[in-house]
Design a protein around this motif. Sequence first.
Motif, mmCIF file in Angstrom:
data_model
loop_
_atom_site.group_PDB
_atom_site.id
_atom_site.type_symbol
_atom_site.label_atom_id
_atom_site.label_comp_id
_atom_site.label_asym_id
_atom_site.label_seq_id
_atom_site.Cartn_x
_atom_site.Cartn_y
_atom_site.Cartn_z
ATOM 1 N N LYS A 18 0.756 -1.320 -0.104
ATOM 2 C CA LYS A 18 -0.041 -0.281 -0.135
ATOM 3 C C LYS A 18 0.713 1.904 -0.302
ATOM 4 O O LYS A 18 0.751 2.131 -0.300
ATOM 5 N N VAL A 20 1.638 2.016 -3.963
ATOM 6 C CA VAL A 20 0.398 2.214 -4.185
ATOM 7 C C VAL A 20 0.594 3.825 -3.848
ATOM 8 O O VAL A 20 -0.469 4.487 -4.971
ATOM 9 N N GLU A 21 -0.107 4.042 -3.449
ATOM 10 C CA GLU A 21 -0.567 5.067 -1.861
ATOM 11 C C GLU A 21 0.799 6.603 -2.956
ATOM 12 O O GLU A 21 0.611 7.069 -3.278
ATOM 13 N N LYS A 32 0.498 6.883 -6.233
ATOM 14 C CA LYS A 32 -1.082 8.149 -6.859
ATOM 15 C C LYS A 32 -0.912 9.275 -6.697
ATOM 16 O O LYS A 32 -1.393 10.814 -7.525
ATOM 17 N N ILE A 33 -0.142 10.130 -4.876
ATOM 18 C CA ILE A 33 0.298 10.941 -5.108
ATOM 19 C C ILE A 33 0.995 11.395 -6.204
ATOM 20 O O ILE A 33 1.238 12.556 -6.829
ATOM 21 N N ASN A 70 1.293 11.064 -9.674
ATOM 22 C CA ASN A 70 0.419 11.187 -10.456
ATOM 23 C C ASN A 70 0.125 12.217 -10.410
ATOM 24 O O ASN A 70 -0.196 12.894 -11.395
ATOM 25 N N LYS A 71 -0.511 12.881 -9.391
ATOM 26 C CA LYS A 71 -0.883 14.439 -8.831
ATOM 27 C C LYS A 71 -0.155 15.682 -9.188
ATOM 28 O O LYS A 71 -0.521 16.606 -8.672
ATOM 29 N N SER A 104 6.338 9.612 -12.890
ATOM 30 C CA SER A 104 5.876 7.921 -13.378
ATOM 31 C C SER A 104 6.850 7.171 -14.775
ATOM 32 O O SER A 104 6.016 5.953 -14.225
#
Length: 211
Positions: free
Chosen positions: A64, A67-68, A71-72, A74-75, A83
């Motif tokens: 996790k 993964v988290e 995700k961040i 990619n923002k 990425s």
Amino acid sequence: MIEHPKSDLFDQDALNVVCRNSILILDDKWNVYVCIVRFENNKELDDCIYHYAGTTVILYSGHKVDVEYFKILNKTPWANVESEKRLSECINRLNDRIYQYERMVYRLTIPGVKHIFYGEENFMFRKLYNSIKLGEDDYRVMKQSYNQDGDILPCKDLEVLKEENGPLIIFVLYESDNYTAIQNLEELGFKNEEDFFVVVRFFSVYDGGFI
């Protein structure tokens, strides 16, 4: 910094001096290293600060924390470059592990193949011992044999490999003999990814392999 030039964390030292009168001591629970979280395979994330999450993102771990972080990432404004870089690193690592196993399978299935391990016995070798059906003639090698109490396999001088004439496969700890193990085997005529395989290349990061 002038008075203490040996410091290797100048930025943190400077911040400590500037903020010396405005410090809030946090509980140790906030100080968590990502490598430990991965190793312990914690399923849930706590409210804390995870250090070095972005040093290497191991997406194939399925953890996790990775993964988290992805995700961040990619923002962020630099998502496109970062990425692609992270994905490329993960895919290349997985492809190399698969390639190593593909090459090993042929060697391991040769009837009567002898398993030889280059290096001192450690947790990675012991894990290999449990994954491979060891034969009574299997052994370890080092430039000069080195045996300790508790070793599972005996260690012989590296030169004994010159006398081997049957099918064999060699598993190598690349740091053995002061990081000369691969060179030593090649000088004896053995080929990487054919006769011998470097353990950290096919082991996962959880077992001590390359990230």
